[in-house]
Design a protein around this motif. Structure first.
Motif, short mmCIF file in Angstrom:
data_model
loop_
_atom_site.label_atom_id
_atom_site.label_comp_id
_atom_site.label_asym_id
_atom_site.label_seq_id
_atom_site.Cartn_x
_atom_site.Cartn_y
_atom_site.Cartn_z
N GLU A 123 23.17 29.61 -16.60
CA GLU A 123 24.08 29.00 -15.63
C GLU A 123 25.51 28.89 -16.14
O GLU A 123 26.43 28.69 -15.34
N PHE A 168 27.68 28.88 -8.09
CA PHE A 168 26.77 28.90 -6.96
C PHE A 168 27.58 28.70 -5.67
O PHE A 168 28.30 27.70 -5.53
N ARG A 175 20.30 25.03 -4.38
CA ARG A 175 21.42 25.97 -4.47
C ARG A 175 20.96 27.38 -4.09
O ARG A 175 19.79 27.73 -4.24
N ILE A 178 24.33 33.23 -5.96
CA ILE A 178 24.88 33.35 -7.31
C ILE A 178 26.18 34.14 -7.26
O ILE A 178 26.27 35.19 -6.66
N SER A 235 22.13 36.22 -2.98
CA SER A 235 21.35 35.05 -2.57
C SER A 235 19.98 35.47 -2.06
O SER A 235 19.74 36.63 -1.73
#
Length: 472
Positions: free
Chosen positions: A406, A411, A425, A428, A436
């Motif tokens: 991450e 996001f 979430r 990306i 997504s």
């Protein structure tokens, strides 16, 4: 107001009742007779729509009351059927099934909006007179819904059919327009998302030919044709999307990864991108060893886990995509496209390297990880969706992200409904990539095609400026 194309809706009491088989068989039969039929699929679906498109020889469009406004549904229906003789709409799930107890967004609601008659496919396995009660219940639940006929499915023998016909017509009050027997060895296997898609069936055209022959034997196809022709209505002349911007013909090229592994694309999305002035270039991730000259990439969903070995073996294309992503190539990816852009996929007990443009691994599981409609809010600046926009989409995936660095990504979306990446979430962001699990429909996000096009055009213009500077 303008007269709309006549047509009918094929519905059922549940998913798996035989709707797709009847619809594609009818369309294939009518098409072989030279009749112009346009097909639609209600609800978020790519696989059934692919079979209907192959049966008709034309794109199958989506009519989804969750993803589209009533005005957009009417406009899409009118636009796609301008030259057609008949439209056939396949419903999804049960006739009255929606997102709540009121049946909101159901096939029944769509039928009333379009003013089309409903033909119900009734699975009569181990059932006789009770079938009449089912039909009577459908009519009683919404007397305004025009249920115009029934096609029996899974009929055991002539005596079974005789009892069913008499019961449904006498007590259900609806004509029986066909009786399909229990069919075996038709060559229509199913998988976790439904039918196996046509790109994976070498004999797909042969299956449709056999289906057309069967339906002509067991169903009154001419009565159904006449039923469709009787029902037409006037609909308001409305625009499918907001007033269109004047699309510039920049010559920008958008690569579309489209093959047996990646084929989940709404034709409306591809048409919207072309309408924005983009030249669409199809790329086969299984066969093309390199990336053609493109100014952006659109990577839809599909079944990369079924072709993971072949995708991994195509090192040349994987390497070029990763290099172009690092160079700032705009990329919009959904579901299977997200998986392909990651470092690798774990499936069938093995690990397969993928593009490596996103710092994540996905794993294919034996249970759905996300299934149904989604609602998202764009909470981060990104190339394709304006920050603050509320989006509607859908998801259906058996894969999940099992590792993600991450610290190297952002996001784009906050999940208001659905699963997304982790229930909170989705989307990306890395470089100019947005990937997504949610699938979008162009009608539900009207700025999407425009912004994809603007990114590709900007990329092309930048490359041209650099080329001019390099001249002696």
């Amino acid at each position: 107001m303008a007269a709309a194309c006549p047509g009918l809706i094929v519905a059922g009491l549940r998913g798996g009742s035989g709707k797709t088989f009847l619809t594609m068989s009818l369309v294939s039969y009518w098409g072989a007779m030279g009749r112009w039929v346009v097909t639609f699929k209600k609800g978020p679906d790519y696989i059934d729509a692919a079979w209907l498109a192959m049966a008709s020889g034309r794109p199958c469009y989506n009519l989804d009351p969750y993803l589209m406004s009533p005005e957009q549904i009417l406009a899409s229906y009118a636009r796609r059927t301008e030259a057609a003789q008949v439209a056939v709409v396949e419903g999804n799930r049960g006739l009255f099934d929606g997102v709540d107890e009121h049946g909101t967004y159901s096939t029944a609601e769509l039928a009333k909006l379009l003013g089309l008659p409903v033909v119900v496919v009734l699975d009569v396995t181990k059932t006789t007179r009770t079938a009449a009660a089912m039909v009577l219940g459908l009519r009683a639940l919404d007397p305004e819904l025009p249920i115009a006929g029934v096609v029996l499915n899974q009929v055991g023998n002539p005596r079974h059919e005789s009892i069913l016909r008499k019961s449904v017509e006498r007590y259900g009050g609806v004509a029986v327009l066909g009786a399909l027997p229990r069919l075996r060895d038709l060559g229509l296997p199913e998988r976790h998302l439904g039918l196996v898609p046509p790109p994976e069936k070498r004999d797909a055209k042969g299956i449709l030919e056999r289906a057309a022959e069967l339906v002509s034997h067991y169903v009154d196809v001419e009565a159904l044709w006449e039923l469709a022709l009787k029902h037409t209505r006037c609909i308001p002349q409305v625009h499918l999307y907001r007033a269109k911007r004047q699309a510039s013909k920049s010559g920008a090229k958008l690569g579309v990864i489209r093959d047996s592994a990646f084929h989940f694309y709404y034709p409306e999305n591809l048409e919207a991108l072309a309408d924005e002035g983009l030249q669409l270039v199809e790329i086969d991730a299984l066969k093309h060893s390199g990336l053609p000259k493109v100014d952006g990439l659109y990577m839809g969903g599909g079944f990369p886990e079924m072709f993971a070995s072949a995708l991994a073996d195509n090192q040349g294309l994987r390497r070029e995509i990763r290099s172009m992503v690092l160079d700032g190539l705009p990329v919009y990816a959904e579901c299977g496209g997200l998986m392909y852009l990651g470092e690798g996929i774990r499936a069938q007990g093995r690990s397969y390297p993928m593009v490596g443009a996103l710092p994540l691994w996905t794993e294919f599981t034996d249970r759905p990880q996300g299934h149904g409609y989604t609602a998202l809010e764009a909470v981060e600046e990104n190339p394709f969706i304006p920050k603050g926009d509320l989006l509607k989409g859908h998801e259906f995936h058996y894969s999940r992200v099992v590792s993600l660095d991450e610290s190297k990504v952002r996001f784009a979306f906050s999940v208001k409904r659905g699963r997304g990446l982790d229930g909170h979430r989705d989307g990306i962001l890395k470089e100019n990539v947005l990937a997504s699990y949610t699938h979008l429909h162009a009608a539900s996000c009207e700025d999407w095609a425009f912004r994809v096009a603007e990114c590709a055009k900007a990329r092309k213009a930048s490359a041209e400026r650099l080329a001019l500077k390099a001249l002696p």
